[in-house]
Design an enzyme around this catalytic site. Structure first.
Site, PDB file in Angstrom:
ATOM      1  N   ASN A  20       0.837  -1.210   0.000  1.00  0.00           N
ATOM      2  CA  ASN A  20       0.000   0.000   0.000  1.00  0.00           C
ATOM      3  C   ASN A  20       0.869   1.256   0.000  1.00  0.00           C
ATOM      4  O   ASN A  20       0.551   2.232  -0.675  1.00  0.00           O
ATOM      5  CB  ASN A  20      -0.953   0.000   1.200  1.00  0.00           C
ATOM      6  CG  ASN A  20      -2.203  -0.810   0.919  1.00  0.00           C
ATOM      7  OD1 ASN A  20      -3.076  -0.387   0.183  1.00  0.00           O
ATOM      8  ND2 ASN A  20      -2.255  -2.010   1.475  1.00  0.00           N
TER       9      ASN A  20
ATOM     10  N   ARG B  99       4.386   0.128  27.805  1.00  0.00           N
ATOM     11  CA  ARG B  99       3.588   0.621  26.668  1.00  0.00           C
ATOM     12  C   ARG B  99       3.491   2.148  26.730  1.00  0.00           C
ATOM     13  O   ARG B  99       3.524   2.822  25.704  1.00  0.00           O
ATOM     14  CB  ARG B  99       2.193  -0.010  26.729  1.00  0.00           C
ATOM     15  CG  ARG B  99       1.452   0.079  25.433  1.00  0.00           C
ATOM     16  CD  ARG B  99       2.154  -0.775  24.389  1.00  0.00           C
ATOM     17  NE  ARG B  99       1.529  -0.636  23.099  1.00  0.00           N
ATOM     18  CZ  ARG B  99       1.747  -1.444  22.087  1.00  0.00           C
ATOM     19  NH1 ARG B  99       2.599  -2.438  22.187  1.00  0.00           N
ATOM     20  NH2 ARG B  99       1.142  -1.260  20.946  1.00  0.00           N
TER      21      ARG B  99
ATOM     22  N   ASN C  42      -7.030   5.071   7.871  1.00  0.00           N
ATOM     23  CA  ASN C  42      -6.603   3.668   7.883  1.00  0.00           C
ATOM     24  C   ASN C  42      -7.209   2.949   6.678  1.00  0.00           C
ATOM     25  O   ASN C  42      -8.328   3.265   6.271  1.00  0.00           O
ATOM     26  CB  ASN C  42      -7.103   3.009   9.183  1.00  0.00           C
ATOM     27  CG  ASN C  42      -6.738   1.539   9.267  1.00  0.00           C
ATOM     28  OD1 ASN C  42      -5.594   1.145   9.006  1.00  0.00           O
ATOM     29  ND2 ASN C  42      -7.700   0.695   9.614  1.00  0.00           N
TER      30      ASN C  42
ATOM     31  N   HIS D 103      -8.530  -0.770   5.559  1.00  0.00           N
ATOM     32  CA  HIS D 103      -8.887  -2.072   6.113  1.00  0.00           C
ATOM     33  C   HIS D 103      -9.376  -2.969   4.969  1.00  0.00           C
ATOM     34  O   HIS D 103     -10.175  -2.529   4.146  1.00  0.00           O
ATOM     35  CB  HIS D 103      -9.971  -1.926   7.179  1.00  0.00           C
ATOM     36  CG  HIS D 103     -10.288  -3.230   7.836  1.00  0.00           C
ATOM     37  ND1 HIS D 103      -9.455  -3.800   8.780  1.00  0.00           N
ATOM     38  CD2 HIS D 103     -11.305  -4.109   7.642  1.00  0.00           C
ATOM     39  CE1 HIS D 103      -9.964  -4.976   9.139  1.00  0.00           C
ATOM     40  NE2 HIS D 103     -11.084  -5.180   8.465  1.00  0.00           N
TER      41      HIS D 103
HETATM   42  C1  GAR Z   1      -3.233  -4.655   3.826  1.00  0.00           C
HETATM   43  O1  GAR Z   1      -4.056  -5.638   3.253  1.00  0.00           O
HETATM   44  C2  GAR Z   1      -4.035  -3.782   4.771  1.00  0.00           C
HETATM   45  O2  GAR Z   1      -5.338  -3.541   4.325  1.00  0.00           O
HETATM   46  C3  GAR Z   1      -4.040  -4.631   6.015  1.00  0.00           C
HETATM   47  O3  GAR Z   1      -2.704  -5.132   6.088  1.00  0.00           O
HETATM   48  C4  GAR Z   1      -2.191  -5.301   4.760  1.00  0.00           C
HETATM   49  C5  GAR Z   1      -0.850  -4.646   4.656  1.00  0.00           C
HETATM   50  O4  GAR Z   1      -0.228  -4.948   3.432  1.00  0.00           O
HETATM   51  N1  GAR Z   1      -4.417  -3.876   7.175  1.00  0.00           N
HETATM   52  C6  GAR Z   1      -5.173  -4.374   8.155  1.00  0.00           C
HETATM   53  O5  GAR Z   1      -5.570  -5.514   8.178  1.00  0.00           O
HETATM   54  C7  GAR Z   1      -5.513  -3.366   9.256  1.00  0.00           C
HETATM   55  N2  GAR Z   1      -6.548  -3.878  10.106  1.00  0.00           N
HETATM   56  P1  GAR Z   1       0.979  -4.076   2.852  1.00  0.00           P
HETATM   57  O6  GAR Z   1       2.041  -3.966   3.948  1.00  0.00           O
HETATM   58  O7  GAR Z   1       1.473  -4.839   1.675  1.00  0.00           O
HETATM   59  O8  GAR Z   1       0.437  -2.721   2.476  1.00  0.00           O
END
Ligand code: GAR
Length: 198
Positions: free
Chosen positions: A14, A66, A108, A110
């Site tokens: 992404n 944390r 974000n 998702h």
């Molecule tokens: C993506 O599919 C994103 O939508 C997801 O992690 C992946 C990261 O891929 N995010 C979540 O699940 C957040 N809840 P990338 O590092 O190749 O972009």
């Protein structure tokens, strides 16, 4: 010029879609000021470096508590004077103080059509495993503002993607990325940078 910080934990496809969209001028009036990861091995950090962008790693494991991590993380983000924080596969809970300080300035991506398959425990491949287990025929991706809940903030963009016979979680994940995520996330940033969000 909108100053954007991208938060990542993994491969960074992404992030790559965002960098490519800036290069192709599909995102205008925005610059990627920094990429921050909690994971020192995230390939996303290499992608940032290859693009001449500051690549910073800050891991909760380096801190005694944390609270100490949250404080240092917020201080690091503040250093970059960001107008927008983009969570692009970032798997760390955003500290409450950061959500408050950057209200309406954190988005974000998702990998489902929220409110399906979201919330605690739904991330990455797990989302697609759950979608296939439920037998949905359509899934997709969502870009939303981040609020104090988990995947509960106002929705900016959504795109549907068909599930196909014989899909594995990996195959479905790839289709959702190609058809939805890599399109929606750059589009949302461009909309914010050009004040086309109402
Ligand atoms: C993506 O599919 C994103 O939508 C997801 O992690 C992946 C990261 O891929 N995010 C979540 O699940 C957040 N809840 P990338 O590092 O190749 O972009």
């Amino acid at each position: 010029m909108l100053r954007v910080g991208v938060m990542v934990s993994g491969g960074g496809t992404n992030l790559q879609a965002i960098l490519d969209a800036v290069d192709a001028k599909k995102i205008t009036n925005a610059e990627i000021a920094v990429v921050i990861s909690n994971n020192p091995n995230a390939y996303a950090l290499e992608r940032a470096k290859n693009h001449g962008i500051d690549a910073v790693c800050i891991s909760p494991k380096e801190f005694d508590s944390r609270e100490a991590f949250n404080e240092a993380f917020l201080a690091k983000v503040d250093e970059y004077n960001l107008d927008l924080i983009v969570l692009a596969g970032f798997l760390v809970k955003i500290p409450a103080a950061m959500i408050e300080k950057y209200e309406h300035r954190i988005i974000n991506i998702h990998p489902s059509l929220i409110p399906s398959f979201c919330g605690v425990g739904y991330y990455g491949l797990k989302v697609h495993e759950a979608a296939l287990a439920r037998g949905v025929k359509v899934t997709g991706a969502t870009v939303h503002f981040v609020d104090s809940g988990m995947d509960t903030g106002p929705i900016i963009l959504q795109k549907a993607v068909e599930v196909q016979e014989g899909d594995t979680p990996e195959v479905l994940q790839r289709r959702v990325m190609e058809q939805a995520e890599w399109v929606l996330l750059p589009q949302a940033i461009d909309m914010i940078a050009n004040e086309r969000i109402i």
